[in-house]
Design a protein around this motif. Structure first.
Motif, short mmCIF file in Angstrom:
data_model
loop_
_atom_site.label_atom_id
_atom_site.label_comp_id
_atom_site.label_asym_id
_atom_site.label_seq_id
_atom_site.Cartn_x
_atom_site.Cartn_y
_atom_site.Cartn_z
N ALA A 11 0.83 -1.21 0.00
CA ALA A 11 0.00 0.00 0.00
C ALA A 11 0.87 1.26 0.00
N LEU A 12 1.95 1.24 0.79
CA LEU A 12 2.85 2.40 0.82
C LEU A 12 3.47 2.65 -0.54
N CYS A 13 3.71 1.58 -1.29
CA CYS A 13 4.33 1.69 -2.61
C CYS A 13 3.29 1.81 -3.72
N LYS A 14 2.01 1.95 -3.34
CA LYS A 14 0.90 2.09 -4.30
C LYS A 14 0.81 0.90 -5.26
N LEU A 15 1.04 -0.28 -4.73
CA LEU A 15 0.88 -1.52 -5.48
C LEU A 15 -0.48 -2.13 -5.13
N PRO A 16 -1.03 -2.98 -6.00
CA PRO A 16 -2.35 -3.56 -5.73
C PRO A 16 -2.38 -4.36 -4.44
N GLY A 262 9.55 13.72 -1.43
CA GLY A 262 10.15 12.44 -1.78
C GLY A 262 9.76 11.27 -0.91
N ALA A 263 8.91 11.49 0.11
CA ALA A 263 8.45 10.38 0.95
C ALA A 263 7.48 9.51 0.15
N ASP A 264 7.39 8.25 0.53
CA ASP A 264 6.45 7.34 -0.13
C ASP A 264 5.03 7.57 0.35
N ALA A 265 4.88 8.01 1.59
CA ALA A 265 3.54 8.19 2.15
C ALA A 265 3.50 9.40 3.07
N MET A 266 2.31 9.94 3.20
CA MET A 266 2.09 11.09 4.07
C MET A 266 1.00 10.73 5.07
N VAL A 285 1.76 10.48 -3.59
CA VAL A 285 2.18 9.69 -2.43
C VAL A 285 1.00 8.86 -1.93
N ALA A 286 1.29 7.78 -1.23
CA ALA A 286 0.25 7.06 -0.51
C ALA A 286 -0.17 7.91 0.69
N LEU A 287 -1.38 7.68 1.18
CA LEU A 287 -1.89 8.44 2.32
C LEU A 287 -2.16 7.49 3.48
N GLN A 288 -1.86 7.95 4.68
CA GLN A 288 -2.08 7.15 5.89
C GLN A 288 -2.97 7.92 6.86
N GLY A 289 -4.04 7.30 7.29
CA GLY A 289 -4.92 7.94 8.25
C GLY A 289 -6.38 7.57 7.99
N GLY A 318 -7.42 2.22 -6.88
CA GLY A 318 -6.86 2.49 -8.21
C GLY A 318 -5.36 2.62 -8.19
N ASN A 319 -4.87 3.77 -8.61
CA ASN A 319 -3.42 4.01 -8.67
C ASN A 319 -2.87 4.63 -7.38
N GLY A 320 -3.71 4.73 -6.36
CA GLY A 320 -3.25 5.31 -5.10
C GLY A 320 -2.86 4.24 -4.12
N GLY A 321 -2.64 4.66 -2.89
CA GLY A 321 -2.33 3.74 -1.81
C GLY A 321 -2.88 4.30 -0.52
N HIS A 322 -3.56 3.47 0.25
CA HIS A 322 -4.14 3.95 1.51
C HIS A 322 -3.81 2.97 2.63
N VAL A 323 -3.25 3.49 3.70
CA VAL A 323 -3.05 2.74 4.94
C VAL A 323 -3.97 3.34 5.98
N PHE A 324 -4.88 2.56 6.52
CA PHE A 324 -5.81 3.07 7.52
C PHE A 324 -5.08 3.23 8.85
N ASN A 325 -5.33 4.35 9.51
CA ASN A 325 -4.74 4.63 10.81
C ASN A 325 -5.60 5.66 11.50
N LEU A 326 -5.30 5.93 12.75
CA LEU A 326 -5.91 7.04 13.45
C LEU A 326 -5.19 8.32 13.05
#
Length: 356
Positions: A11-16, A262-266, A285-289, A318-326
């Motif tokens: 997910a951080l690398c925006k892969l399926p 340049g970070a992979d995720a924010m 970038v992938a998004l976390q939250g 799709g072409n994004g990346g999501h990591v669920f977090n608080l």
């Protein structure tokens, strides 16, 4: 060896991925009865954090209890200034205190970049022990505080409600303040690289107090340090990519600028819309939250409902990346059973947003 579950890294690398991965800031903490028991055995917070065996034990507690997609090293963001000789202690009801705050030119000149293999060896030893115990189950996240956030504690001598001392130095003596930031940045880079060499699978920088800065001051005093860190830490180990996450609490005014360092995720707090940030940053970038931690006090039904809203806000992956977090750390009074419902809901409901 290959990880049994690499969904978080993908997910951080925006892969399926088949679903949205989840981990929680402060997932190893006081809301868990097993953590409180281990903390009691250790005798103090620092006794817990500086003992690799205890650090390993509490790191594994939440991932043994819940099917989380990543573990995070149990440590503290203030390990670096402590290793600089500032004399860290934790006072009950008051939080962290430094015996030697950095408030004048002599104190700034005395700062040095600690050798991670010396004063911080307990951290890298913990990483090695945790990796062995995880046995390639899920990834391990390493982390550090940001140079600005560390400077806040170092100059104030502990926590602060208004950051008067650190901001006074920042405006009155920017040359002196920049010297602190430079040393902190060098220290963070060395520290994170040591964690990577010891085995962490991703790194995160916590810029907890960056959001207290004015718009111009953030771009001048915090963001350049974050950019230098992201571009200086090791990007891979033995052919494996090591993704980076940058989290500024209160980042809303600077999401576009942060997405370009340049970070992979924010990481995002709960004050912004994932969908709006995604549109603004165009999946750069992938998004976390970014669930509000207070939602966890409203009971299981509300937690499931609000978790769905966060997933829907991000939309089809799709072409994004999501990591669920608080949007920030889990509160110590949170019911562990509600956390179980949250993890279950994210794993089950998010699958419809990951159709390939």
């Amino acid at each position: 060896m290959k990880l049994q579950n690499d969904t978080f890294l993908r997910a951080l690398c925006k892969l399926p991925t088949d679903y949205t991965p989840i981990w929680l800031m402060r997932q190893a903490g006081r809301y868990l009865p097993e953590y409180r028991q281990t903390r009691s055995e250790a005798g103090s917070f620092m006794g817990l954090a500086t003992n690799p065996h205890y650090a390993c034990e509490v790191t594994l507690q939440p991932v043994d209890r819940y099917p989380l997609d990543a573990a995070i090293l149990f440590s503290d963001i203030l390990t670096i200034p402590d290793a600089m000789g500032l004399g860290l202690s934790f006072v009950a009801g008051e939080g962290p205190k430094f015996a030697k705050p950095v408030q004048d030119e002599a104190a700034v000149k005395a700062l040095y970049v600690p050798d991670p293999s010396d004063k911080l060896k307990y951290v890298t030893d913990a990483v090695c022990e945790i990796k062995r115990a995880l046995n390639n189950r899920i990834p391990l996240i390493g982390f550090s505080g940001s140079p600005f956030t560390l400077a806040c504690y170092m100059v104030e001598g502990g926590s602060s409600s208004n950051y008067r001392k650190v901001k006074e130095m920042m405006y009155r003596r920017p040359d002196l303040f920049n010297e602190i930031l430079e040393k902190n940045t060098d220290a963070v880079i060395a520290y994170l690289n040591a964690q990577i060499e010891s085995g962490v699978d991703a790194v995160m920088v916590f810029d907890t107090w960056g959001g207290t800065l004015s718009h111009e001051a953030y771009l001048k005093f915090s963001l350049p340090c974050l950019k230098r860190i992201v571009n200086s830490v090791k990007r891979e180990r033995h052919g494996q990519k090591i993704p980076s996450i940058v989290f500024t609490k209160g980042c809303a005014p600077w999401v576009k600028e942060i997405s370009e360092i340049g970070a992979d995720a924010m990481g995002l707090d709960w004050t912004v819309s994932l969908g709006e940030v995604r549109a603004l940053t165009q999946d750069k970038v992938a998004l976390q939250g970014n669930l509000d931690p207070s939602v966890l006090f409203a009971g299981e039904d509300v937690v499931r409902q609000e978790a769905r809203k966060v997933i829907e806000d991000f939309g089809h992956v799709g072409n994004g990346g999501h990591v669920f977090n608080l949007g920030h750390g889990i509160d110590k009074d949170t019911d562990p059973e509600v956390v179980a419902a949250l993890v279950d809901e994210v794993h089950s409901y998010s699958r419809k947003f990951h159709s390939r």
